[in-house]
Structure formats: structure tokens, C-alpha cells
Design an enzyme around this catalytic site. Sequence first.
Site, mmCIF file in Angstrom:
data_model
loop_
_atom_site.group_PDB
_atom_site.id
_atom_site.type_symbol
_atom_site.label_atom_id
_atom_site.label_comp_id
_atom_site.label_asym_id
_atom_site.label_seq_id
_atom_site.Cartn_x
_atom_site.Cartn_y
_atom_site.Cartn_z
ATOM 1 N N ASP A 52 15.700 81.935 69.908
ATOM 2 C CA ASP A 52 16.530 83.133 69.918
ATOM 3 C C ASP A 52 17.216 83.217 71.276
ATOM 4 O OD1 ASP A 52 17.238 85.954 68.895
ATOM 5 O OD2 ASP A 52 16.282 86.336 70.836
ATOM 6 N N GLY A 53 18.504 83.500 71.270
ATOM 7 C CA GLY A 53 19.258 83.522 72.516
ATOM 8 C C GLY A 53 18.733 84.519 73.523
ATOM 9 N N ASP B 148 28.927 82.944 72.006
ATOM 10 C CA ASP B 148 29.894 82.503 70.991
ATOM 11 C C ASP B 148 29.317 82.800 69.609
ATOM 12 O OD1 ASP B 148 32.038 81.383 69.714
ATOM 13 O OD2 ASP B 148 31.465 79.298 70.099
#
Length: 256
Positions: A96-97, A114
Site C-alpha cells: 500500500d502506498g 499517479d
Amino acid sequence: IRSLLENGLVMFNVPDAASAEEAVHFALLEHPAPRSLLLIGGGAGGSLLQALQHPSLERVDYVELDPTVLELAEKYFPAQWIAARADPRVHVHHADGRLFLKTTDQVFDVIIVDLPAPQTAQLNRFYTLDFFREAAKKLSKNGVFSFQLHAAEEYLSPDLGAFLRCIDKSLYEVFPVVRTMPSESVHFFAAKRDGILAADSVELLSRLSARHLNTRYVREYYIRFRMMPDRVADLEQNLRPLPDTPINRDLAPIAY
């Protein structure tokens, strides 16, 4: 053209050179000499390959939550993915970012989100005050944080204007320097101090020329048009917070 959808939302289209170029080049050009990049999402559609053109980059960390995305990219988008994945500067993380950003010990010259717009609660987490604070902590002193959101070329409807003002106000709560680039997508650039972001199109074009990027859409004529002073001023006026403009938070997801 092929499209990759996840949970009913379009993640990216391939080939789409314009989107791939614009997703990364504007943000990287806003930094005088980026050496490290964190790219959250989207890279398999061509933006990662585009980013690797910047000669000063020494390391790129690409975070993609779902490994299936990269398996599909290898099969259906090999021209955009295989060469990028093979570059020794690239480090791929299936995570997970937000979790990656919170737990990594690294700091980055440029952080680019992005991802699609906050159309779901999952995506909204990348456009909140809380996330912007986490990003600021992992930016170098001269770092640049960037993302883009769909807008409109000429006219912002009341709902769209309110949405963009909410995000802009949330970003300003964390970063003292915020700039925007108008078009059908609004690009947001944020820095922790003055003197990092390009002052105008002339400085941005100077950096573009010095890096010898092979681009079709992030070019002189497009940049001059997008950064015309009257267009930039009009967008800034539209994004100026109103007295009732809320802040987007994890536990109060106004944008979503």
C-alpha cells in the site's frame, strides 16, 4: 488501445503517450536535479519508463499495491513495462502506498502520486491532509510533491471548483509553496520552501532542454500554452479557498 480497470475504475490506457509523459515529466522538471523518485501507482502504463529518461535519477521506488497489475503489464503492455522493470535503478514494492511511505526510512527528491481521482474511500486516502503530512516528512529539503486531477480546459463547474479548492486548501495546510498547471488535468506541485519549483515556463523549458528528454507532448509549445500567465492566474483565482471550503481528512473524507 487497451485499458486496465480495477474495481470499475480506469487505472490507465496503453498506449497513451500524452498521459504517461505528463504524469511524471512536469513534476520531475519542477525539481532542479532529482536523484530519487517515489512513484505511487501508474508506472506500468508507461510513466515509469518516461521518468527514467531524467539523467540525474539514481533510484526510483515504484509502489504498486496489486502484483496482478504488473503481471498483466508484462503480458499486455510489454513495451511500456519490461524495459522499465529491467532498469537497475528501479525498485518495485508490492505494498500500500501510504503504508510504504509511513514505514520507509528513505527520503525522496520527488514524490509523485499517479492514481485516479478520489472516487473511492481507498483512493481518497492519497489526497488528504494526513497523507500530505506523511509525504512532507519523507521529502528531502529541496523535494517536490506532485499529483494531478481531472479538471476542464475552460470552465470549472461549481461542483468541480469546490472539489479542487478542497484539495488545494488541504495541500496548503502542509506545504507553504504550491503551484498549479492548468489544462484538462490540473497538475499540483508542492515544495517545503521557495526557490525549488520553476519560477515560470522559461525556467521549466531550460530544464527540459538541458535534460534532452525524448518527448512528444511535454514539449516547448505545450508548456508555453499551459503556463500562459492569464491561464495560470485564472486557475489560481478559481482555486482560492472560500470561507466554507473544507479540508479533506482521513476521518472526514470530504473529497470522496
